[in-house]
Each structure stands twice: as structure tokens, then as C-alpha cells.
Motif scaffolding. Structure first.
Motif, PDB file in Angstrom:
ATOM      1  N   ALA A  75       0.823  -1.200   0.000  1.00 59.79           N
ATOM      2  CA  ALA A  75       0.000   0.000   0.000  1.00 59.79           C
ATOM      3  C   ALA A  75       0.862   1.256   0.000  1.00 59.79           C
ATOM      4  CB  ALA A  75      -0.914  -0.008   1.229  1.00 59.79           C
ATOM      5  N   GLU A  76       0.310   2.337  -0.567  1.00 53.21           N
ATOM      6  CA  GLU A  76       0.991   3.627  -0.518  1.00 53.21           C
ATOM      7  C   GLU A  76       0.946   4.164   0.916  1.00 53.21           C
ATOM      8  OE1 GLU A  76       2.547   5.222  -3.028  1.00 53.21           O
ATOM      9  OE2 GLU A  76       2.188   3.443  -4.263  1.00 53.21           O
ATOM     10  N   PRO A  77       1.942   4.959   1.323  1.00 49.26           N
ATOM     11  CA  PRO A  77       1.941   5.487   2.701  1.00 49.26           C
ATOM     12  C   PRO A  77       0.710   6.346   2.974  1.00 49.26           C
ATOM     13  CG  PRO A  77       4.083   5.799   1.643  1.00 49.26           C
ATOM     14  CD  PRO A  77       3.145   5.349   0.567  1.00 49.26           C
ATOM     15  N   LEU A  78       0.311   6.384   4.233  1.00 50.37           N
ATOM     16  CA  LEU A  78      -0.769   7.274   4.640  1.00 50.37           C
ATOM     17  C   LEU A  78      -0.357   8.721   4.419  1.00 50.37           C
ATOM     18  CD1 LEU A  78      -1.804   5.572   8.007  1.00 50.37           C
ATOM     19  CD2 LEU A  78      -3.027   5.461   5.830  1.00 50.37           C
ATOM     20  N   SER A 125       3.109  -7.252   2.186  1.00 49.70           N
ATOM     21  CA  SER A 125       2.751  -6.206   3.137  1.00 49.70           C
ATOM     22  C   SER A 125       4.005  -5.772   3.888  1.00 49.70           C
ATOM     23  CB  SER A 125       1.711  -6.727   4.126  1.00 49.70           C
ATOM     24  OG  SER A 125       2.285  -7.726   4.954  1.00 49.70           O
ATOM     25  N   ARG A 126       3.881  -4.679   4.636  1.00 50.34           N
ATOM     26  CA  ARG A 126       5.014  -4.217   5.425  1.00 50.34           C
ATOM     27  C   ARG A 126       5.408  -5.265   6.472  1.00 50.34           C
ATOM     28  NH1 ARG A 126       4.789   1.029   3.957  1.00 50.34           N
ATOM     29  NH2 ARG A 126       2.541   1.079   4.268  1.00 50.34           N
ATOM     30  N   ALA A 127       4.410  -5.960   7.010  1.00 49.01           N
ATOM     31  CA  ALA A 127       4.699  -7.003   7.995  1.00 49.01           C
ATOM     32  C   ALA A 127       5.479  -8.150   7.361  1.00 49.01           C
ATOM     33  CB  ALA A 127       3.400  -7.517   8.603  1.00 49.01           C
ATOM     34  N   GLU A 128       5.109  -8.522   6.144  1.00 48.82           N
ATOM     35  CA  GLU A 128       5.830  -9.593   5.448  1.00 48.82           C
ATOM     36  C   GLU A 128       7.261  -9.163   5.129  1.00 48.82           C
ATOM     37  OE1 GLU A 128       1.967 -11.683   3.283  1.00 48.82           O
ATOM     38  OE2 GLU A 128       2.968  -9.977   2.342  1.00 48.82           O
ATOM     39  N   LEU A 129       7.431  -7.892   4.767  1.00 55.69           N
ATOM     40  CA  LEU A 129       8.784  -7.382   4.527  1.00 55.69           C
ATOM     41  C   LEU A 129       9.604  -7.398   5.816  1.00 55.69           C
ATOM     42  CD1 LEU A 129       8.074  -4.350   2.160  1.00 55.69           C
ATOM     43  CD2 LEU A 129       9.141  -6.525   1.555  1.00 55.69           C
ATOM     44  N   ALA A 130       8.961  -7.047   6.932  1.00 58.48           N
ATOM     45  CA  ALA A 130       9.660  -7.066   8.216  1.00 58.48           C
ATOM     46  C   ALA A 130      10.140  -8.476   8.543  1.00 58.48           C
ATOM     47  CB  ALA A 130       8.744  -6.543   9.320  1.00 58.48           C
ATOM     48  N   GLU A 131       9.308  -9.472   8.250  1.00 54.39           N
ATOM     49  CA  GLU A 131       9.696 -10.855   8.520  1.00 54.39           C
ATOM     50  C   GLU A 131      10.858 -11.280   7.629  1.00 54.39           C
ATOM     51  OE1 GLU A 131       9.614 -14.617  10.351  1.00 54.39           O
ATOM     52  OE2 GLU A 131       8.810 -12.652  10.923  1.00 54.39           O
ATOM     53  N   PHE A 157      16.024  -2.609   8.407  1.00 58.68           N
ATOM     54  CA  PHE A 157      14.593  -2.343   8.555  1.00 58.68           C
ATOM     55  C   PHE A 157      14.207  -1.019   7.898  1.00 58.68           C
ATOM     56  CE2 PHE A 157      14.692  -5.578  11.971  1.00 58.68           C
ATOM     57  CZ  PHE A 157      13.580  -6.318  11.583  1.00 58.68           C
ATOM     58  N   THR A 158      15.116  -0.055   7.890  1.00 63.15           N
ATOM     59  CA  THR A 158      14.842   1.204   7.184  1.00 63.15           C
ATOM     60  C   THR A 158      14.767   0.964   5.681  1.00 63.15           C
ATOM     61  OG1 THR A 158      15.933   2.523   8.894  1.00 63.15           O
ATOM     62  CG2 THR A 158      15.676   3.539   6.730  1.00 63.15           C
ATOM     63  N   GLY A 159      15.669   0.165   5.153  1.00 61.97           N
ATOM     64  CA  GLY A 159      15.675  -0.123   3.724  1.00 61.97           C
ATOM     65  C   GLY A 159      14.414  -0.812   3.246  1.00 61.97           C
ATOM     66  N   VAL A 197      10.218  -0.401   6.901  1.00 65.96           N
ATOM     67  CA  VAL A 197       9.625  -0.703   8.205  1.00 65.96           C
ATOM     68  C   VAL A 197       9.883   0.436   9.187  1.00 65.96           C
ATOM     69  CG1 VAL A 197       9.675  -2.306  10.163  1.00 65.96           C
ATOM     70  CG2 VAL A 197       9.807  -3.176   7.815  1.00 65.96           C
ATOM     71  N   LEU A 198      11.044   1.074   9.065  1.00 65.30           N
ATOM     72  CA  LEU A 198      11.394   2.227   9.886  1.00 65.30           C
ATOM     73  C   LEU A 198      11.486   3.467   9.009  1.00 65.30           C
ATOM     74  CD1 LEU A 198      14.216   0.721  12.154  1.00 65.30           C
ATOM     75  CD2 LEU A 198      11.764   0.889  12.627  1.00 65.30           C
ATOM     76  N   VAL A 199      11.156   4.612   9.590  1.00 62.50           N
ATOM     77  CA  VAL A 199      11.175   5.885   8.862  1.00 62.50           C
ATOM     78  C   VAL A 199      11.946   6.906   9.690  1.00 62.50           C
ATOM     79  CG1 VAL A 199       9.778   7.747   7.896  1.00 62.50           C
ATOM     80  CG2 VAL A 199       8.956   5.382   7.780  1.00 62.50           C
ATOM     81  N   TRP A 200      12.865   7.611   9.034  1.00 63.84           N
ATOM     82  CA  TRP A 200      13.677   8.630   9.707  1.00 63.84           C
ATOM     83  C   TRP A 200      13.178  10.020   9.345  1.00 63.84           C
ATOM     84  CZ3 TRP A 200      17.795   7.721  13.052  1.00 63.84           C
ATOM     85  CH2 TRP A 200      18.181   6.383  13.180  1.00 63.84           C
ATOM     86  N   THR A 201      13.059  10.889  10.344  1.00 63.05           N
ATOM     87  CA  THR A 201      12.664  12.278  10.136  1.00 63.05           C
ATOM     88  C   THR A 201      13.454  13.163  11.088  1.00 63.05           C
ATOM     89  OG1 THR A 201      10.413  11.578   9.564  1.00 63.05           O
ATOM     90  CG2 THR A 201      10.742  13.910  10.064  1.00 63.05           C
ATOM     91  N   ASP A 202      14.216  14.090  10.530  1.00 60.75           N
ATOM     92  CA  ASP A 202      14.979  15.053  11.343  1.00 60.75           C
ATOM     93  C   ASP A 202      15.819  14.366  12.413  1.00 60.75           C
ATOM     94  OD1 ASP A 202      13.849  17.152   9.907  1.00 60.75           O
ATOM     95  OD2 ASP A 202      12.140  17.310  11.273  1.00 60.75           O
ATOM     96  N   GLY A 203      16.480  13.288  12.038  1.00 61.42           N
ATOM     97  CA  GLY A 203      17.401  12.635  12.951  1.00 61.42           C
ATOM     98  C   GLY A 203      16.775  11.667  13.933  1.00 61.42           C
ATOM     99  N   THR A 204      15.466  11.466  13.857  1.00 66.89           N
ATOM    100  CA  THR A 204      14.814  10.490  14.733  1.00 66.89           C
ATOM    101  C   THR A 204      14.136   9.423  13.887  1.00 66.89           C
ATOM    102  OG1 THR A 204      12.710  11.696  14.842  1.00 66.89           O
ATOM    103  CG2 THR A 204      14.394  12.240  16.498  1.00 66.89           C
ATOM    104  N   VAL A 205      13.975   8.245  14.463  1.00 64.56           N
ATOM    105  CA  VAL A 205      13.400   7.118  13.744  1.00 64.56           C
ATOM    106  C   VAL A 205      12.132   6.661  14.446  1.00 64.56           C
ATOM    107  CG1 VAL A 205      14.754   5.396  15.014  1.00 64.56           C
ATOM    108  CG2 VAL A 205      13.886   4.846  12.729  1.00 64.56           C
ATOM    109  N   THR A 206      11.182   6.169  13.676  1.00 58.92           N
ATOM    110  CA  THR A 206       9.947   5.618  14.221  1.00 58.92           C
ATOM    111  C   THR A 206       9.492   4.471  13.339  1.00 58.92           C
ATOM    112  OG1 THR A 206       7.706   6.164  14.984  1.00 58.92           O
ATOM    113  CG2 THR A 206       8.412   7.135  12.919  1.00 58.92           C
ATOM    114  N   LEU A 207       8.567   3.658  13.828  1.00 57.87           N
ATOM    115  CA  LEU A 207       7.959   2.624  12.998  1.00 57.87           C
ATOM    116  C   LEU A 207       7.151   3.286  11.887  1.00 57.87           C
ATOM    117  CD1 LEU A 207       6.655   0.160  15.745  1.00 57.87           C
ATOM    118  CD2 LEU A 207       8.604  -0.198  14.231  1.00 57.87           C
TER     119      LEU A 207
END
Length: 427
Positions: free
Chosen positions: A2-5, A284-290, A347-349, A352-362
Motif C-alpha cells: 500500500a501507498e503510505p498514509l 505487506s510491510r509485515a511480510e517485509l519485516a519478517e 529495517f529502514t531499507g 519498516v522504519l522511517v527517519w525524520t529530522d534525525g529520529t526514527v519511528t515505525l
């Protein structure tokens, strides 16, 4: 996937966490979502919340629920009275027909026949429920592993309901002449759509190729598409289904009879199962995480729960379950920095993880439900997530204020909200 929210999209509707956009149209957005048990679903939500919009979705859901599950994506839940009306259906693992043709090219004779049988079978089921879809087009046909499914009953009509003329609705290239005249039409509208869709799959082109509404309307009224690319009996059935007069078209059961020699929906459904289409659905993102997790070394796998749970908060609503962290917050002396970097990088590649202004989140709160490992880790450590968040907040305060002794974490003050019962007072 899916495209990002987008920024204005909700993160949760009812008890369903939303992970991304599957598509958007004039009526609303369809999201990929996950239920409380991690079940993957599709969630259709309205853009507008006017009474007219709610009534349209109510009628669509009514028609949708009347149709047998093998014809469509089964409705699982609906909330039509809340601030954002939405309907939840099973998630169909597969592309729509337009996407499949764009990726793999036009259909060959054998797979085209199976597609035609599958669509005719679905139409028989829809029409036996006394529903007319009225917007059959490649985008509204999902290619599930067990055969095609019809979706988007937004302008469907229940045959018991009175017909009215009015605003023209539908997709111009796939609408028969009577719809251009303002008539709602009967089940023969769907038969015309079936033929136009089959021709699209066979040629990779629309049957009516005009580039403006007036030109398309004139072609629909006067042009007879070339069906020579089709083999018999499909050629004759498609030609008859594109008759300008709906009375001259076969009905869906005639199509099925002409294709398989009997109106046995169970047998027809078996014949419609594709051999090599559709292509495997995008993970899905979950399948990619696995995939990422299983590709890591033992040391990295052992570190993943500790690292990812730093990004999970103890909230119940989607927007309250995520927190961010700086890279230095993962360096606590317990895990080698090279291991940390490998886990975060991989996980970023994978998104699964997203970086914004030096911080990372799911990437989304839905991942906590969607990926079984992360859901299990979070459930097992839920009692400690709040304490960990307090420690992280205190550490940030200490660093931000110049590491003053007075800012050192002293435990939870008595007047702060408690996540558990207070100990009994000493006597």
C-alpha cells in the motif's frame, strides 16, 4: 504494498489500525488495515460526511452484503454513523485487472477464457442476489488466487428498488448506450461491461478509445469493436454482449452456459482459477519485516526486540502507540553499535522504519498488529513499556538541560498518574 498514509488520513477507524492507502476514488479512500487480532483487512472510508454520502455508502453496503462471498470481498464490519463512515472487508491478495495487464501484458487465449468464465460466474452470483453492479471495469476486478472478485458496489442497484433517472454515474468507456441516455438499465448493463473488460484483457486497450466524453459517447453508440483477436466461443459471446440494444444481449447465465456448457457455479469457479495469474501480490510491510528479520544474523535477531520496542508506546489508540528515538538512544552499552546499525539500516531499507529530522519511528502503528513477532514482543513487555518511556523522557530531559543532577530520574512521584495500584500504606 500500500501507498503510505497521507498527513490528513486517519490512523485508526473503530478498532482497526490503518497502514496505508490501497486506492482512492471520487467517493473515498480504501486503506489497508489490521484488526485487533492482526487480521489484514481493507477499509473503505468516505471523504465527505453529508447525509447524502452516508446514504450512498449505506446502499452500497446493503448491495455488497447481498452478494455471495465468492463473487466479492466479504463485508466484515460497517460503521456508517460515526464521524468518518467506513466499511471493513476481507483483504484480497492480488492486483486489479488493469494493474495485471500493465505489468504482464495482455492475456493469452487459455488464461483469457478462465478470466471470462470467472467474471461470468461472479456476475451470475451478483444477479442471482438481484443486484446490478453497473460499474464493471478493470479497476473493479481483483484477481485473487482463487479467481476474480468484483468490488466497489458504489453505484449498484437492488432490483427491488425503484429506478430513477438523473446524474450520469459510472465509467464512460465501460458504460453501454442506455446508460448514456440516462437510464439505470438492468443486468444487461453488466453483460456489456463483461464484454468490454474481456476485450481489454485480450488486447491491452479499451474497447472504446475516444479521448473526450462526447467522442466516447459517439463510439459507444455507433462503433462495433473488433473481436477477431478472440477465439470461439468467446468471440461470438463478446460480440453479442456488445449489442447496442440491451434486449439483444445474452444474460450472465447465457454467458456461463456458452463458456462451460452448464450453469454449475461450483464447477465454473474451479475452471476460473488461474494457472499463472495473477502474479504474487506485493508483500505487506509485515511480510517485509519478517523477510528482513530472517535475513539477519543471530546476534542481530536477538537484538531486534530490544531495539524495536524502544519505538512502541503503551497506548491503546494507534496514534498513542508510536514513539521516536534518536540514534544515540539505542547505544546503551548492551548491544554492539555495529549490530544496532545493521538492524536499523536493514529495517529502514525495507520501509519498516522511517527517519525524520534525525529520529526514527515505525512506519505505522498497524505494524504492531500486523507483524506477529512484534505483536508478541509488545504484548509480553506491555507492562514495562510505560516505565521505559519514563526513563527515555528523563534521559532526554537530563541531556537537554546540561545533565544537571536535579534532573536525574527519581522514580514516579506520588501525584503522577499510576499504571498500577499504589502499595498499601505502612501501619
Amino acid at each position: 504494498m500500500a501507498e503510505p498514509l497521507q498527513p490528513g488520513d486517519p490512523r485508526q477507524l473503530g478498532s482497526f489500525y490503518l497502514d496505508g492507502r490501497l486506492g482512492a476514488g471520487g467517493q473515498g479512500v480504501v486503506y489497508e488495515g489490521y484488526g485487533p487480532g492482526g487480521e489484514r483487512v481493507a477499509v473503505k472510508a468516505l471523504y465527505g460526511v453529508h447525509d447524502r454520502d452516508r446514504e450512498m455508502l449505506r446502499k452500497e453496503t446493503w448491495a455488497w452484503r447481498k452478494v455471495a462471498a465468492y463473487c466479492t470481498a466479504k463485508v466484515l464490519h460497517a460503521d456508517l454513523d460515526g464521524p468518518i463512515p467506513f466499511v471493513v472487508s476481507e483483504h484480497v491478495a492480488g492486483p486489479n485487472l488493469r494493474q495485471a495487464v500493465e505489468r504482464a501484458g495482455r492475456y493469452g487465449p487459455d488464461e483469457l477464457r478462465r478470466l471470462a468464465i470467472g467474471l461470468a460466474t461472479a456476475l451470475v452470483g451478483v444477479h442471482r442476489a438481484r443486484v446490478v453492479h453497473r460499474d464493471l471495469k478493470p479497476e473493479n476486478i481483483l484477481l485473487a488466487p482463487d479467481g476474480p472478485r468484483l468490488i466497489d458496489f458504489g453505484i449498484a442497484r437492488i432490483e427491488e428498488q425503484p429506478t430513477t433517472t438523473g446524474l450520469l454515474k459510472g465509467t464512460l468507456r465501460y458504460m453501454p448506450p442506455e446508460r448514456y441516455r440516462g437510464e439505470h438499465g438492468d443486468a444487461k448493463v453488466d453483460v456489456w461491461g463483461w464484454a468490454a473488460v474481456v476485450l481489454f484483457a485480450a488486447t491491452g486497450r479499451h474497447a472504446f478509445t475516444g479521448d473526450t466524453p462526447p467522442v466516447i459517447a459517439r463510439q459507444v453508440e455507433t462503433h462495433h469493436p473488433d473481436t477477431s483477436v478472440l477465439e470461439e466461443p468467446l468471440r461470438s459471446l463478446v460480440a453479442a454482449s456488445l449489442a447496442k440494444d440491451p434486449a439483444d444481449r445474452p444474460d450472465a447465465e447465457d454467458l456461463l452456459l456458452g463458456l462451460v456448457g452448464a450453469i454449475d457455479l461450483e464447477e465454473a469457479t474451479r475452471r476460473a482459477v488461474p494457472d499463472d495469474r495473477p502474479a504474487p501480490p506485493e508483500p505487506s510491510r509485515a511480510e517485509l519485516a519478517e523477510v528482513v528479520f530472517t535475513g539477519l544474523g543471530v546476534r542481530e535477531q536477538e537484538a531486534v526486540p530490544q531495539l524495536l520496542l524502544r519505538l512502541v508506546a503503551p497506548g491503546e489508540r494507534a496514534e498513542d502507540t508510536l514513539r521516536s528515538a534518536r540514534r544515540d538512544e539505542f547505544s546503551d552499552g548492551q548491544v554492539d553499535d555495529r549490530v544496532v546499525d545493521r538492524v536499523l539500516r536493514d529495517f529502514t531499507g525495507a520501509g519498516v522504519l522511517v527517519w525524520t529530522d534525525g529520529t526514527v519511528t515505525l512506519s505505522s502503528a498497524a505494524l504492531i498488529r500486523a507483524w506477529p513477532r512484534l505483536r508478541e514482543w509488545a504484548d509480553a513487555e506491555r507492562a514495562g513499556l510505560g516505565v521505559h518511556q519514563d526513563l527515555v523522557d528523563a534521559s532526554r530531559l537530563w541531556h537537554g538541560h546540561g545533565r544537571k543532577r536535579s534532573d536525574l530520574y527519581q522514580g514516579r512521584p506520588w501525584n503522577a498518574p499510576s499504571r498500577g495500584p499504589r502499595p498499601a500504606a505502612a501501619t
